[in-house]
Design a protein around this motif. Structure first.
Motif: not given
Lengths: 486, 486
Positions: A127-132
């Motif tokens: 699980x990682x993050x991406x910018x909106x």
């Protein structure tokens, strides 16, 4: 399109050159550049985004005095206070930089594969993050630096890997331009694409931003009316976007009998200072004070407030709204004007103080709980601390609530009040004052509506960054099989 | 108010006793009981909430067969699959219980006081969580257990310390009643107030819940139309509330040339299985498949799909919508019906398969990307993998996207696709299939609209709980000075 005039808050006259509002075509072009800058910015290493934030902070700190003076000319907030606000703004930019450099907020989380059939067995999940994507930022008029062009919303969105388009605040259009130039130069100097940060001008441009299909979130600090209008645009789009509006609130204060007995004079003097900080134009202002009926305290507070020098509000429009708001509350049956509002041809105002009895408060709570942006407070004279629970039931959402109590005497009462106030406020202060919001990693500046349009989120503190990223799970990928993919 | 009939999906006839819809007065009474139960539930120790969740899980596991049989009578999903779904549902309840017992998600965070003046100096701040209050839950028709009455939304909201009011799904009204009775008995048996979990019946009752001032959040799994209508109610309230709608999506699949060459037959057979799992009525169904033009693969897929036995959808209404949806796509210029939709007096359907060329897809993307809930897929025959980037630009938000590639050959291509798909999907699967969503702590089930109305949040995994709490900072309180307050 029309033009924007900078208004001198001391005279009400237009000053400097008028500024053209952005045309629809200009807004589209700005958004297109933001989109173009966006995909690279979302993918660069966090350390590079940190470098960009530090470059902006350094540019602010390099020569704060002329910035503060320009801001003072447009807001009347005082050059000294504004120099302090610049320091707070660069401190905040560096807080996000530090989080990017050494923090764990954006770290990936892993559920390693578990052999066997479901529900227990499953493939590897990362699980990682991406910018909106591009974010529209609407800064506040009362904090032209800390909640403005380069304030918390801009800093946190840039930190998250989003590009930012600020809608310039009409109250300080020339400062807004100056800050944008300064920041874009700093970005270029740091080797970044300056288009990660742009601006548009005019109300129509602001609405156009929030409805633009390529804009993926909005962040706002300001009035309930303007914030709600933009929230409604954001949520009624064909594809709704998150809209983080910090709309202000009345921020109740509760003073126990024991606290009053122990610190009557200090409480009066500290409350007067908190009420009139920034000339009462703070979203954390303690507007309504519930206190056991005590004439000595009231006399002390009147004395302290009367000693505060008058001065102009942010703008003639702010003054008009302030007079309207205070008059509305003062006109409610059973409200006494302990210090009447100062009016007249002069644009400056002195602090005002209203008071009412507890029963009358309960009867007219809706009318009495209107936020009045300016140096005024409403004292609610309570019979006993038992009234506090009834009062809390009448209150709507608040950014912050305050309790003054004495540890050895009020232990149970303070616990109870903190618990109950936690259900209506985003922050509860004990034996302190709601103004002077600290910028720290775990700060929370938000709360139930109308404090925030997005009750889970904060506009101050490291977590503010998490408003602009979303999680993505990558399923069934290991570093061994797919080197470099994650 | 009217009545709800349970419809036999095999015959289209009403079955069992009709059920009365909730009157407005009944909805108000249910909400009032939820509010009454709420303040205690929000404050009990997490371990007690864990005990309640485990009690419900045990009640489900105690005798799953009759529950599965009742569910099958109302949904035609098959008793075996439904027994498996019950196991998944109790597993999920226990996952939240475990998080409450040993996890750190709800732990308080502290910024210790720093002496000195601001911005660096600040008082002690303790950041902790409070539950939002009563939550309205709208379960899905296609997962009567795992996304239903006692599914992820209910489990996560209860875990967070919120009380829950479920709006019973009209597709399985008798199962809904049975599950509610079972869970409330289990709660009572565990020494909890059964009113932490209640239900209402009927569409009007559902809307009334979301507009009720005492309801503080909504969670929904289902169609775009119904979910969006409720989202609009939630966001246009005088005091808007968070609304977590999981609305489904088309979940694109990309198959590289190398993957096709290496695993042509397996891919055809696995894709057929994923497409028809739950008779294609899964929000994670891989609806649109981008694949290099390859007749052998197409023949294989047609062969595999033709071997899948026909059967009824969830309801005659589902069938009507399915036929309408598939016909809409099949009628678009340039779409071939490789397996035409099976229609007729019988309520059962066999899998269907549509196909189109890449250029035609680009031309008609809007019409072709309609979600059709049922056993149908659309193959998009690509000229080359270069078409994939153009395709991704045309896609709207998705719960999950899938890539089939060969590690040693497709390293760079797979990395690129995973990165690009991360911008439109909440989960990206590599060399696996989107259906069969794992229930794990870090799972993410959400994504850009229309996958979710709340792009930051997940309806599956431990983080689902965090949708129903908000942070509150307690300022200037130490355990020494205020023992027991925190």
């Amino acid at each position: 399109m029309g033009t924007l005039n900078s208004i001198n808050p001391f005279t009400g006259e237009a000053q400097f050159d008028p500024i053209a509002e952005s045309t629809p075509a200009e807004v589209d072009a700005v958004v297109a550049r933001s989109v173009a800058a966006s995909s690279h910015w979302a993918k660069v290493a966090p350390a590079e985004r940190a470098r960009a934030l530090r470059a902006i902070a350094e540019a602010l700190d390099a020569d704060p005095t002329p910035l503060a003076e320009l801001a003072h000319q447009e807001t009347a907030l005082g050059a000294d206070r504004l120099v302090g606000e610049i320091a707070r703004t660069s401190f905040q930019l560096r807080l996000f930089a530090e989080e990017l450099e050494t923090g764990q907020l954006l770290a990936a989380e892993i559920d390693e594969a578990v052999p066997g059939s479901p529900p227990a067995g499953h493939p590897r999940l990362v699980r990682r993050y991406v910018a909106l994507g591009p974010v529209a930022v609407f800064g506040a008029g009362n904090f032209p630096f800390a909640f403005g062009q380069l304030g918390g919303d801009t800093a946190s969105a840039l930190a998250a890997g989003c590009t930012v388009i600020v809608k310039d605040h009409p109250g300080h259009p020339h400062l807004a331009q100056r800050l944008m130039e300064l920041a874009r130069l700093a970005l270029t100097g740091a080797g970044c694409d300056a288009d990660v940060l742009q601006s548009v001008k005019g109300m129509a441009a602001g609405s156009a931003l929030v409805s633009h299909p390529a804009v993926h979130a909005g962040a706002f600090t300001g009035s309930q009316k303007a914030g709600r209008a933009l929230f409604d645009i954001a949520t009624s789009r064909p594809q709704p976007i998150p809209f983080y509006g910090e709309l202000g609130s009345i921020n109740p204060v509760f003073i126990t009998q024991a606290a009053l007995a122990a610190r009557r004079d200090e409480l009066a003097s500290e409350l007067a200072a908190s009420l009139t900080m920034g000339r009462g134009q703070l979203c954390t202002k303690p507007s309504v004070i519930f206190v056991p009926d005590d004439q000595a305290f009231i006399d002390g507070l009147v004395h302290e407030l009367s000693a505060v020098a008058p001065g102009p509000l942010l703008s003639p429009l702010s003054l008009e709204r302030y007079i309207q708001g205070v008059s509305g509350v003062a006109d409610v049956t059973g409200v006494a004007e302990l210090i009447p509002i100062s009016a007249g041809a002069d644009l400056s105002v002195a602090p005002a103080l209203l008071a009412t009895g507890f029963d009358n408060f309960v009867k007219h709570a809706d009318e009495l709980l209107e936020e009045c942006f300016g140096p005024v407070g409403l004292l609610v004279r309570c019979e006993s601390e038992g009234d506090f629970d009834v009062a809390i039931e009448r209150l709507e959402g608040a950014l912050v609530a305050t309790v003054h109590a004495v540890p050895d005497v009020d232990g149970a009462l303070a616990s109870h009040l903190v618990d109950e106030l936690s259900f209506i406020a985003g922050r509860v202060v004990v034996n302190g004052w709601p103004t002077g919001l600290a910028v720290t990693p775990w700060q929370h500046h938000g709360g139930p509506y109308p404090a925030s349009t997005s009750v889970l989120h904060t506009s101050v503190g490291s977590q503010a960054m998490m408003r602009f990223v979303r999680p993505v799970v990558i399923q069934n990928v290991s570093d061994e099989q797919w080197p470099g993919l994650l």
